[in-house]
Motif scaffolding. Structure first.
Motif, mmCIF file in Angstrom:
data_model
loop_
_atom_site.group_PDB
_atom_site.id
_atom_site.type_symbol
_atom_site.label_atom_id
_atom_site.label_comp_id
_atom_site.label_asym_id
_atom_site.label_seq_id
_atom_site.Cartn_x
_atom_site.Cartn_y
_atom_site.Cartn_z
ATOM 1 N N LEU A 48 28.152 55.829 36.075
ATOM 2 C CA LEU A 48 27.695 54.597 35.424
ATOM 3 C C LEU A 48 28.799 53.555 35.384
ATOM 4 C CD1 LEU A 48 25.482 55.746 32.400
ATOM 5 C CD2 LEU A 48 24.760 54.470 34.422
ATOM 6 N N ARG A 49 30.018 53.987 35.161
ATOM 7 C CA ARG A 49 31.161 53.053 35.155
ATOM 8 C C ARG A 49 31.305 52.373 36.513
ATOM 9 N NH1 ARG A 49 35.601 53.132 31.846
ATOM 10 N NH2 ARG A 49 36.999 53.126 33.658
ATOM 11 N N ASN A 50 31.224 53.165 37.565
ATOM 12 C CA ASN A 50 31.364 52.599 38.914
ATOM 13 C C ASN A 50 30.219 51.653 39.245
ATOM 14 O OD1 ASN A 50 33.676 54.150 39.220
ATOM 15 N ND2 ASN A 50 32.636 55.790 40.310
ATOM 16 N N ILE A 51 29.004 52.023 38.829
ATOM 17 C CA ILE A 51 27.845 51.163 39.071
ATOM 18 C C ILE A 51 27.990 49.851 38.301
ATOM 19 C CG2 ILE A 51 25.368 50.929 38.600
ATOM 20 C CD1 ILE A 51 25.114 53.928 39.213
ATOM 21 N N GLU A 52 28.501 49.932 37.089
ATOM 22 C CA GLU A 52 28.722 48.725 36.290
ATOM 23 C C GLU A 52 29.686 47.771 36.997
ATOM 24 O OE1 GLU A 52 30.673 47.476 31.951
ATOM 25 O OE2 GLU A 52 29.943 49.521 32.278
ATOM 26 N N ALA A 53 30.782 48.299 37.507
ATOM 27 C CA ALA A 53 31.759 47.462 38.206
ATOM 28 C C ALA A 53 31.173 46.870 39.482
ATOM 29 C CB ALA A 53 33.009 48.276 38.529
ATOM 30 N N ASP A 54 30.461 47.682 40.259
ATOM 31 C CA ASP A 54 29.852 47.189 41.501
ATOM 32 C C ASP A 54 28.834 46.092 41.205
ATOM 33 O OD1 ASP A 54 31.362 49.105 42.785
ATOM 34 O OD2 ASP A 54 29.712 50.523 43.043
ATOM 35 N N THR A 55 28.059 46.275 40.140
ATOM 36 C CA THR A 55 27.061 45.277 39.757
ATOM 37 C C THR A 55 27.724 43.961 39.380
ATOM 38 O OG1 THR A 55 25.545 46.995 38.971
ATOM 39 C CG2 THR A 55 25.187 44.767 38.154
ATOM 40 N N TYR A 56 28.811 44.058 38.620
ATOM 41 C CA TYR A 56 29.528 42.842 38.212
ATOM 42 C C TYR A 56 30.006 42.053 39.428
ATOM 43 C CZ TYR A 56 33.331 39.838 36.656
ATOM 44 O OH TYR A 56 34.151 38.754 36.443
ATOM 45 N N TRP A 57 30.642 42.736 40.370
ATOM 46 C CA TRP A 57 31.228 42.021 41.505
ATOM 47 C C TRP A 57 30.162 41.450 42.432
ATOM 48 C CZ3 TRP A 57 35.776 40.297 40.942
ATOM 49 C CH2 TRP A 57 36.769 41.016 40.270
ATOM 50 N N LEU A 76 27.879 40.527 31.487
ATOM 51 C CA LEU A 76 27.604 39.101 31.250
ATOM 52 C C LEU A 76 28.718 38.441 30.447
ATOM 53 C CD1 LEU A 76 23.787 39.433 30.495
ATOM 54 C CD2 LEU A 76 24.817 38.290 32.475
ATOM 55 N N PHE A 77 29.272 39.153 29.481
ATOM 56 C CA PHE A 77 30.341 38.554 28.676
ATOM 57 C C PHE A 77 31.595 38.337 29.523
ATOM 58 C CE2 PHE A 77 34.012 38.785 25.801
ATOM 59 C CZ PHE A 77 33.698 37.751 24.938
ATOM 60 N N ILE A 78 31.969 39.324 30.310
ATOM 61 C CA ILE A 78 33.166 39.181 31.153
ATOM 62 C C ILE A 78 32.978 38.055 32.171
ATOM 63 C CG2 ILE A 78 34.617 40.318 32.877
ATOM 64 C CD1 ILE A 78 35.035 41.239 29.965
ATOM 65 N N TRP A 79 31.791 37.963 32.751
ATOM 66 C CA TRP A 79 31.551 36.885 33.720
ATOM 67 C C TRP A 79 31.672 35.525 33.038
ATOM 68 C CZ3 TRP A 79 28.761 32.585 34.769
ATOM 69 C CH2 TRP A 79 28.822 32.104 36.084
ATOM 70 N N ALA A 80 31.100 35.393 31.840
ATOM 71 C CA ALA A 80 31.148 34.116 31.131
ATOM 72 C C ALA A 80 32.576 33.713 30.784
ATOM 73 C CB ALA A 80 30.300 34.208 29.854
ATOM 74 N N ILE A 81 33.383 34.672 30.344
ATOM 75 C CA ILE A 81 34.767 34.380 29.970
ATOM 76 C C ILE A 81 35.581 33.964 31.190
ATOM 77 C CG2 ILE A 81 36.902 35.392 29.055
ATOM 78 C CD1 ILE A 81 34.706 34.787 26.982
ATOM 79 N N ARG A 82 35.312 34.574 32.298
ATOM 80 C CA ARG A 82 36.087 34.295 33.515
ATOM 81 C C ARG A 82 35.550 33.090 34.298
ATOM 82 N NH1 ARG A 82 39.664 37.082 35.686
ATOM 83 N NH2 ARG A 82 38.892 36.712 37.809
ATOM 84 N N GLY A 141 30.206 29.103 31.842
ATOM 85 C CA GLY A 141 29.987 30.022 30.738
ATOM 86 C C GLY A 141 28.679 30.757 30.925
ATOM 87 N N TYR A 142 28.167 31.322 29.843
ATOM 88 C CA TYR A 142 26.897 32.024 29.928
ATOM 89 C C TYR A 142 25.745 31.046 29.750
ATOM 90 C CZ TYR A 142 22.862 34.850 28.765
ATOM 91 O OH TYR A 142 21.602 35.382 28.752
ATOM 92 N N VAL A 143 24.763 31.128 30.642
ATOM 93 C CA VAL A 143 23.550 30.314 30.566
ATOM 94 C C VAL A 143 22.359 31.247 30.715
ATOM 95 C CG1 VAL A 143 22.230 28.428 31.629
ATOM 96 C CG2 VAL A 143 24.735 28.315 31.574
ATOM 97 N N GLN A 144 21.326 31.018 29.924
ATOM 98 C CA GLN A 144 20.116 31.825 30.032
ATOM 99 C C GLN A 144 19.565 31.736 31.457
ATOM 100 O OE1 GLN A 144 18.044 29.967 26.661
ATOM 101 N NE2 GLN A 144 17.847 31.996 25.756
ATOM 102 N N GLY A 145 19.244 32.871 32.012
ATOM 103 C CA GLY A 145 18.823 32.949 33.408
ATOM 104 C C GLY A 145 19.784 33.802 34.209
ATOM 105 N N ILE A 146 21.074 33.673 33.895
ATOM 106 C CA ILE A 146 22.079 34.500 34.570
ATOM 107 C C ILE A 146 21.837 35.973 34.252
ATOM 108 C CG2 ILE A 146 24.545 35.058 34.647
ATOM 109 C CD1 ILE A 146 25.172 32.133 34.238
ATOM 110 N N ASN A 147 21.364 36.255 33.042
ATOM 111 C CA ASN A 147 21.147 37.647 32.643
ATOM 112 C C ASN A 147 20.151 38.364 33.562
ATOM 113 O OD1 ASN A 147 19.462 35.655 31.299
ATOM 114 N ND2 ASN A 147 18.481 37.350 30.233
#
Length: 470
Positions: free
Chosen positions: A309-318, A259-265, A270-276
């Motif tokens: 877990l690292r790979n799942i984290e990256a896949d989830t982000y994208w 969530l932090f990386i998405w908000a920064i990029r 930015g970050y809005v409640q609901g995106i989480n």
């Protein structure tokens, strides 16, 4: 996956459309006959096979008791042994509207709740419970045979040198079997290419790119310019559900980084409640590829290797980023996307069920008071997580599923409770009911009925929101 079909005749009200198309079977009625097949793309062999199965199952159901209506969620009988149902789990079939199809006696929309009548489905797509059906409602042999057949179709399609994405969407509309759901979601979201040879390199490149973002941006979370964003994310994550999953320390750390990386990029929103909330379905689907979990709400990640877990984290982000690309105006300043969608929902419901719309207006209940969360969280706070995953199977197979088809799902969701809504005569009680709908025990069959009704509404009222478009 078919887009909105051409209507044979323009209708101005839901009641008029219902009168022209209401030809559904009701479980427990004795005088029904096999309806004409609606999907013209089916060949005669498929039609005859389906017809024979439906007739056989219907004859076996004659002793089945009629569903009893009660306040809140209707309880479905769960006998110890039940004959196999038609492909799709639902006990009713309906033909789509077409001039070439036979007609049946009209039926008033006010006589029954919409989700109990005339379900209309995409061509050659039946309501199948995508690998998460309740075995207690089907014979084990029929269940395993059906699921094995669907799984085999998915595997063959995914194993080809170039996956036919249109065919994949068509199959996915009715639910995706659990073993192939991770790969199917990655393809339907646009994260992975259709070419099977390019997928490993794409995965490696995107995962490496995500962790380059982590290295570059994550240490800035305590900087003055970003600390408010990180603090809000840190506060919101423990409030998410299911708690058994979210409160695991490893999961909380993963969600915070995503969530932090998405908000920064994405500084425009930015970050809005609901995106989480939108992180959870992707994470759960991808983690279940590596662990056996009876209930998605209780997934334990402690035994999953760190590299996985690292790979799942990256896949989830994208994948989450791909979803948000289509609905980002929901989360920009003043959230104009949500404001517009709530207004469109109000217009749509006024045409679908004027009585419900007028009842809400008479008691001064505003759509924004209950439907804002439906749009902001994509109904994730309204239904259990496993139902959300089934819902997203269809959203990802629909053109603009999260931004457009979701509107019709919300309309079907509201009208589903028309009886209970009309019984409430007090503003506070009515609003409280709408904000806490009794869906805790919903299963995939409930979601499949909801999606079928939403598709019917899309068929009949595709032009309903048009005058809001500039």
């Amino acid at each position: 996956m078919p887009t909105t079909p051409v209507k044979a005749k323009r209708v101005s009200t839901f009641q008029e459309f219902e009168s022209n198309t209401s030809d559904a079977w009701d479980a427990g009625e004795d005088g029904d006959e096999l309806l004409a097949m609606a999907a013209e793309s089916l060949n005669s062999e498929v039609v005859m096979e389906t017809a024979s199965r439906v007739l056989r199952n219907h004859s076996q159901r004659q002793g089945r008791p009629t569903l009893q209506e009660g306040p809140g969620l209707q309880q479905k009988p769960r006998p110890e042994a039940e004959p196999p149902s038609p492909p799709g789990g639902d006990l009713r079939l309906v033909k789509s509207v077409s001039e070439s199809h036979t007609s049946c006696p009209a039926e008033s929309a006010s006589d029954a709740a919409p989700l109990q009548r005339s379900q209309s489905l995409p061509h050659s797509a039946t309501v199948t419970l995508g690998g998460t059906s309740d075995p207690s409602t089907l014979s084990s042999s029929a269940l395993s045979e059906r699921e094995a057949s669907r799984l085999d179709k998915f595997k063959q399609l995914l194993a080809g040198p170039n996956t036919d994405l249109e065919e994949l969407r068509r199959l996915s509309w009715s639910g995706i079997p659990k073993p192939v759901r991770p790969m199917t979601w990655k393809l339907l979201s646009g994260y992975l290419p259709a070419n099977v040879d390019r997928r490993p390199a794409t995965l490696q490149r995107k995962q490496k790119e995500y962790f380059a973002f982590i290295e570059h941006y994550y240490d800035s979370r305590n900087d003055e310019v970003h600390q408010d964003t990180y603090r809000q994310i840190h506060i919101d994550i423990p409030r998410m559900s299911p708690e058994a999953l979210i409160l695991q320390p490893k999961v909380m750390e993963i969600f915070e980084r995503i969530l932090f990386i998405w908000a920064i990029r994405h500084p425009a929103s930015g970050y809005v409640q609901g995106i989480n909330d939108l992180v959870t379905p992707f994470f759960v689907v991808f983690i279940c590829e590596y662990i056996e979990a009876e209930e998605v709400d209780t997934v334990d990640v402690s035994g999953v290797p760190a590299e996985v877990l690292r790979n799942i984290e990256a896949d989830t982000y994208w994948c989450m980023s791909k979803l948000l690309d289509g609905i980002q105006d929901n989360y920009t300043f003043a959230q104009p996307g949500i404001q517009m969608k709530v207004k469109m929902l109000e217009e749509l419901v006024s045409r679908i069920d004027e009585q419900v719309h007028r009842h809400l207006d008479q008691h001064e209940v505003r759509y924004l008071q209950f439907a804002f969360r439906w749009m902001n969280n994509l109904l994730m706070r309204e239904v259990p997580l496993h139902c959300t995953i089934r819902l997203w199977d269809t959203y990802q197979s629909e053109p603009d599923g999260f931004s457009h088809f979701h509107l019709y799902v919300c309309a079907a969701f509201l009208v589903r409770w028309r009886k209970e809504i009309l019984e409430e005569k007090d503003f506070q009680e009515l609003l409280l009911f709408l904000q806490n709908l009794p869906t805790a025990h919903w299963d995939d069959e409930d979601i499949s009925l909801l999606l079928a009704e939403a598709y019917r509404l899309k068929f009949a009222f595709a032009d309903a929101p048009n005058h809001y478009k500039k």
